[in-house]
Design a protein around this motif. Structure first.
Motif, PDB file in Angstrom:
ATOM      1  N   VAL A  43       0.836  -1.203   0.000  1.00 34.53           N
ATOM      2  CA  VAL A  43       0.000   0.000   0.000  1.00 34.53           C
ATOM      3  C   VAL A  43       0.872   1.254   0.000  1.00 34.53           C
ATOM      4  O   VAL A  43       0.597   2.227  -0.715  1.00 34.53           O
ATOM      5  N   GLU A  44       1.929   1.245   0.804  1.00 34.46           N
ATOM      6  CA  GLU A  44       2.822   2.408   0.873  1.00 34.46           C
ATOM      7  C   GLU A  44       3.571   2.625  -0.436  1.00 34.46           C
ATOM      8  O   GLU A  44       3.797   3.775  -0.847  1.00 34.46           O
ATOM      9  N   ILE A  45       3.949   1.546  -1.105  1.00 34.53           N
ATOM     10  CA  ILE A  45       4.620   1.685  -2.398  1.00 34.53           C
ATOM     11  C   ILE A  45       3.652   2.250  -3.430  1.00 34.53           C
ATOM     12  O   ILE A  45       4.003   3.128  -4.229  1.00 34.53           O
ATOM     13  N   LEU A 326      -6.195 -11.989  -9.959  1.00 37.64           N
ATOM     14  CA  LEU A 326      -5.269 -10.925 -10.350  1.00 37.64           C
ATOM     15  C   LEU A 326      -5.962  -9.883 -11.217  1.00 37.64           C
ATOM     16  O   LEU A 326      -5.721  -8.684 -11.069  1.00 37.64           O
ATOM     17  N   ALA A 327      -6.847 -10.314 -12.093  1.00 38.43           N
ATOM     18  CA  ALA A 327      -7.531  -9.385 -12.996  1.00 38.43           C
ATOM     19  C   ALA A 327      -8.419  -8.395 -12.252  1.00 38.43           C
ATOM     20  O   ALA A 327      -8.747  -7.326 -12.773  1.00 38.43           O
ATOM     21  N   GLN A 328      -8.802  -8.735 -11.020  1.00 40.35           N
ATOM     22  CA  GLN A 328      -9.661  -7.862 -10.223  1.00 40.35           C
ATOM     23  C   GLN A 328      -8.868  -7.221  -9.082  1.00 40.35           C
ATOM     24  O   GLN A 328      -9.376  -7.002  -7.987  1.00 40.35           O
ATOM     25  N   LYS A 334      -9.351  -2.675  -1.617  1.00 36.75           N
ATOM     26  CA  LYS A 334     -10.467  -2.039  -0.920  1.00 36.75           C
ATOM     27  C   LYS A 334     -10.635  -2.720   0.420  1.00 36.75           C
ATOM     28  O   LYS A 334     -11.021  -3.880   0.498  1.00 36.75           O
ATOM     29  N   ARG A 335     -10.323  -2.010   1.460  1.00 39.68           N
ATOM     30  CA  ARG A 335     -10.275  -2.589   2.800  1.00 39.68           C
ATOM     31  C   ARG A 335     -11.639  -3.055   3.258  1.00 39.68           C
ATOM     32  O   ARG A 335     -12.624  -2.319   3.190  1.00 39.68           O
ATOM     33  N   ASP A 336     -11.715  -4.296   3.718  1.00 37.98           N
ATOM     34  CA  ASP A 336     -12.923  -4.875   4.278  1.00 37.98           C
ATOM     35  C   ASP A 336     -12.720  -5.021   5.789  1.00 37.98           C
ATOM     36  O   ASP A 336     -11.633  -5.393   6.243  1.00 37.98           O
ATOM     37  N   ALA A 337     -13.773  -4.759   6.549  1.00 37.61           N
ATOM     38  CA  ALA A 337     -13.660  -4.796   8.014  1.00 37.61           C
ATOM     39  C   ALA A 337     -13.208  -6.161   8.523  1.00 37.61           C
ATOM     40  O   ALA A 337     -12.578  -6.270   9.578  1.00 37.61           O
TER      41      ALA A 337
END
Length: 349
Positions: A43-45, A326-328, A334-337
């Motif tokens: 995420v940071e990259i 991979l295609a999605q 998208k973070r899920d709880a």
């Protein structure tokens, strides 16, 4: 072939692109990519906080947590087509420094190392990749579904090894361990603590979702209060969040002779008030040790293979809460709880 890439230093550059097949000079073993795990580093990259493309490339293939299957291997390499393998993320610097020359590239002294999917080497989020035999670790076929957890397990395998080495400086008979953070690294740290026969306490803010059950089913104790308020005094503490206030607790709430290992990387720019004199007094009078640990070398990969092999496979499988094709790839970020570990599935094992 397809690969998930970013342009280092450029935000919102994440894309699935067609790239050339891996060149022969990347390694003598050809591997079919099966899956990569995602973590905060990715995420940071993507957010352009860091990341470095290989020399001569304008983009970087992401993915350092990995598992693949050998397609071709040279004779005499102890690898064969069909073997499950994990690529070692960090490679020693070319000078090399004395640590890298000794095989301890996780302790590189000059910063000249490279890391797949992070610094100077393409990652594993691609349909095929190459590596030399010494840069691969073979897995038993029974770990096909969970072998992507090997790389994060190496982080805590190293941490526990260093704890044992530091403890050996004097009398060391740990009974109680604390782990802060019930993310993948924290849960795997707790797993290794339970495997050592310790009473393990895991601290996290989450009150529902899979984390409390994963901790309890491991045989550990789950806490949602703070380490300070809990009153738990541990002989060993592993900090896996990087949250400044939690780091301070880990450094100040240990038992006499406690060893605290910091594995979480903190963000910078914020200030926190702390009584340094009190911290120093406690550390000195209590013979306490605080140290940081990052990355892993081959020895830790091999220790992690043993740890996963001894673990309950169904419990390990529950750490992987989402598998995204991979295609999605956009859905994976998208973070899920309820997320613990999200995996990009390149191909079914």
């Amino acid at each position: 072939m397809q690969a998930l890439t970013i342009v280092p230093g450029k935000k919102e550059s994440l894309e699935l692109r067609d790239i050339a097949a891996p060149a022969d000079d990347e390694g003598s073993v050809l591997v079919e990519g099966l899956a990569v795990g995602l973590c905060g580093t990715d995420v940071e990259i993507i957010d352009a906080q860091y990341g470095e493309a290989p020399e001569g490339s304008s983009f970087l293939v992401l993915g350092h947590e990995n598992i693949g299957r050998v397609l071709e291997a040279p004779s005499g390499s102890d690898l064969s087509a069909g073997d499950l393998v994990v690529g070692i993320v960090r490679r020693p610097d070319p000078v090399p420094c004395k640590a890298c020359a000794a095989g301890e590239w996780d302790m590189c002294r000059n910063g000249g190392y490279t890391e797949h999917g992070i610094k100077g080497l393409h990652g594993f989020a691609r349909e095929q990749w190459r590596a030399d035999p010494e840069a691969l670790v073979r897995l038993d076929q029974s770990l096909a579904d969970v072998g992507v957890l090997l790389e994060p397990t190496t982080i805590v395998a190293k941490a526990w090894e260093q704890i044992d080495r530091i403890g050996a400086r004097a009398f060391f008979d740990p009974q109680v361990a604390v782990v802060t953070g019930a993310g993948p690294v924290g849960l795997l740290a707790a797993l290794l603590g339970v495997q050592r026969g310790l009473e393990v306490h895991v601290f996290d803010r989450v009150t529902d979702g899979p984390k409390p059950g994963l901790v309890r089913d491991l045989g550990a104790i789950y806490h949602t209060d703070t380490l300070t308020d809990s009153g738990v005094k541990a002989d060993v503490l592993l900090e896996c969040t990087g949250v400044a206030s939690v780091v301070i607790e880990v450094m100040t709430c240990g038992a006499t002779d406690a060893i605290a290992c910091l594995t979480g990387v903190s963000s910078t720019g914020k200030t926190t008030s702390v009584d340094v004199g009190a911290m120093n007094r406690q550390a000195v009078l209590g013979n306490q040790v605080v140290f940081g640990s990052v990355n892993a070398n081959r020895r830790h990969y091999e220790a992690a293979v043993k740890a996963l092999g001894k673990a309950d496979a169904s419990w390990l499988g529950r750490l992987i809460t989402r598998r995204v094709p991979l295609a999605q790839f956009g859905d994976a970020f998208k973070r899920d709880a309820g997320d613990v570990k999200v995996v990009l599935q390149i191909k079914t094992p």
